[in-house]
Motif scaffolding. Structure first.
Motif, PDB file in Angstrom:
ATOM      1  N   TRP A   1       0.814  -1.207   0.000  1.00 58.49           N
ATOM      2  CA  TRP A   1       0.000   0.000   0.000  1.00 58.49           C
ATOM      3  C   TRP A   1       0.857   1.271   0.000  1.00 58.49           C
ATOM      4  O   TRP A   1       0.555   2.240  -0.697  1.00 58.49           O
ATOM      5  CB  TRP A   1      -0.949   0.005   1.187  1.00 58.49           C
ATOM      6  CG  TRP A   1      -1.890   1.176   1.207  1.00 58.49           C
ATOM      7  CD1 TRP A   1      -1.917   2.207   2.108  1.00 58.49           C
ATOM      8  CD2 TRP A   1      -2.940   1.461   0.276  1.00 58.49           C
ATOM      9  NE1 TRP A   1      -2.904   3.107   1.791  1.00 58.49           N
ATOM     10  CE2 TRP A   1      -3.547   2.662   0.673  1.00 58.49           C
ATOM     11  CE3 TRP A   1      -3.412   0.803  -0.862  1.00 58.49           C
ATOM     12  CZ2 TRP A   1      -4.612   3.229  -0.027  1.00 58.49           C
ATOM     13  CZ3 TRP A   1      -4.470   1.363  -1.568  1.00 58.49           C
ATOM     14  CH2 TRP A   1      -5.063   2.563  -1.145  1.00 58.49           C
TER      15      TRP A   1
ATOM     16  N   THR B   1       0.585   4.216  -2.896  1.00 58.48           N
ATOM     17  CA  THR B   1       0.148   5.585  -2.625  1.00 58.48           C
ATOM     18  C   THR B   1       1.257   6.587  -2.931  1.00 58.48           C
ATOM     19  O   THR B   1       0.973   7.723  -3.328  1.00 58.48           O
ATOM     20  CB  THR B   1      -0.323   5.719  -1.172  1.00 58.48           C
ATOM     21  OG1 THR B   1       0.693   5.215  -0.289  1.00 58.48           O
ATOM     22  CG2 THR B   1      -1.604   4.931  -0.950  1.00 58.48           C
TER      23      THR B   1
ATOM     24  N   ALA C   1       0.647   9.760  -5.594  1.00 59.68           N
ATOM     25  CA  ALA C   1       0.603  11.115  -5.059  1.00 59.68           C
ATOM     26  C   ALA C   1       0.627  12.171  -6.167  1.00 59.68           C
ATOM     27  O   ALA C   1       1.519  12.178  -7.025  1.00 59.68           O
ATOM     28  CB  ALA C   1       1.781  11.334  -4.104  1.00 59.68           C
TER      29      ALA C   1
ATOM     30  N   ALA D   1      -4.637   8.608  -7.758  1.00 59.23           N
ATOM     31  CA  ALA D   1      -4.789   8.669  -6.305  1.00 59.23           C
ATOM     32  C   ALA D   1      -6.260   8.600  -5.900  1.00 59.23           C
ATOM     33  O   ALA D   1      -6.595   8.062  -4.830  1.00 59.23           O
ATOM     34  CB  ALA D   1      -4.143   9.934  -5.761  1.00 59.23           C
TER      35      ALA D   1
END
Length: 369
Positions: A334, A338, A342, A347
């Motif tokens: 994860w 992410t 970003a 996102a």
């Protein structure tokens, strides 16, 4: 109509005044139309892919500019087939002679035969087979919205997580989505099972029967036979909805994983790379990722690459990882996901869920396209 994949379509072309130049005849038995075809000379650029063609007809077609592609009678699969596999087809002979006698097992051994590893004709046939699978999948799915469900092959049928994955598949299919998986056992089988089941009651009965044979280890036969019996009971039930609900896209690359049978159609590949890319590309509506190991992680980052490099105006599918502890601690993908997302449109499409119910809500909140 450029591709001719059925005898009625061929009959229609022969009865019309349309020239046959440039047509593709795929996996057809031409012996019943030999006299008509011998009378035709307008076949330049026509391609005959496999099927049954006598030497006399083949020579005639080639003389007038057609290409006739041969097959190998020793190959365990038909490389030019124009349709997806059906469960009983892959497991033919299982009950009488065991798994090793089935087309599925023989195709796996053919793909691993060292004596054929550098045989250009054999590798060409495998490549043609995989391209035929891709073509058949496109025709089978059409423009239906597809949601992928990914997860590990080791999940037992006697676990709560298997039942949860099955209920997820059922809910997604009932909402009008086609549920696509990697076509193997475990979480993949559960999602396909749930999607194929026409009702919650039918699914409950199926789960109870399958719990009796929780794994394909140590023996595939009882696992597959129980599944085929449940499959036949499900498809025999009267339904008002005849659309495609469930597809499996497995690979002989993972020969230790037998294909699950709970699919309206099975697109099985020799090349895992082509299979993986095609599976993820078809998940146009979204992707739910259940707990898994290396194969599932590979799929997560393959879809992340697609999202990362998508054009600015692209409509991106939603991606939901289920199992907060698993994806943040046990297999911590994860954080890098992410980090990649970003500041990018992807996102807004990545989600981490605690349950399959939450995942279903996230997927169903998106309008099908």
């Amino acid at each position: 109509m450029r591709e001719i994949e059925s005898l009625p379509d061929l009959h229609a072309v022969l009865r019309s005044s349309r020239p046959m130049c440039g047509l593709r005849l795929q996996d057809l038995d031409l012996t019943g139309h030999e006299e008509e075809l011998l009378a035709r000379t307008d076949v330049e650029g026509m391609v005959v892919l496999g099927g049954r063609v006598t030497e006399h007809l083949g020579a005639h077609l080639r003389t007038h500019g057609a290409l006739v592609f041969p097959t190998d009678p020793h190959a365990p699969v038909n490389p030019y087939r124009s349709s997806l596999y059906q469960p009983h087809e892959l497991y033919e002979g299982l009950r009488e002679h065991g798994y090793e006698s089935t087309p599925d097992a023989r195709a796996y051994h053919w793909s691993r035969d060292g004596t054929l590893a550098h045989d250009a004709f054999v590798t060409l046939l495998r490549a043609i087979h995989d391209d035929s699978m891709s073509d058949a999948l496109d025709e089978f799915i059409g423009h239906a919205p597809v949601v992928g469900v990914m997860g590990g092959h080791a999940l037992g049928r006697d676990t709560d997580r298997f039942a949860a994955a099955a209920h997820l598949g059922h809910r997604l299919a009932t909402a009008g989505l086609v549920v696509a998986t990697g076509g193997g056992p475990g979480a993949m089988e559960a999602a396909n099972l749930g999607a194929l089941a026409p009702s919650e009651a039918a699914l409950a009965t199926a789960l109870a029967r399958l719990r009796e044979v929780p794994s394909f280890r140590p023996a595939i036969e009882p696992w597959a036979l129980a599944a085929l019996d449940v499959h036949d009971a499900l498809v025999a039930m009267p339904v008002a909805d005849t659309r495609v609900r469930s597809i499996g896209i497995p690979t002989w690359f993972y020969g230790h994983e037998p294909p699950n049978v709970f699919c309206n159609g099975i697109g099985k590949y020799f090349s895992n790379a082509i299979r993986e890319d095609g599976l993820l590309a078809r998940c146009t509506h979204g992707l739910v990722v259940l707990e898994g190991a290396a194969g599932t992680v590979q799929e997560v980052f393959q879809v992340a690459t697609r999202l990362y490099y998508a054009p600015a105006n692209a409509v991106l599918p939603v991606v939901v990882l289920v199992g907060r502890r698993h994806w943040t601690q046990d297999v911590p993908v994860w954080a890098p996901l992410t980090a990649l997302a970003a500041g990018r449109p992807m996102a807004q499409r990545l989600h981490l869920a605690d349950s399959v119910d939450e995942a279903a809500e996230l997927v169903l909140d998106v309008e099908p396209r």
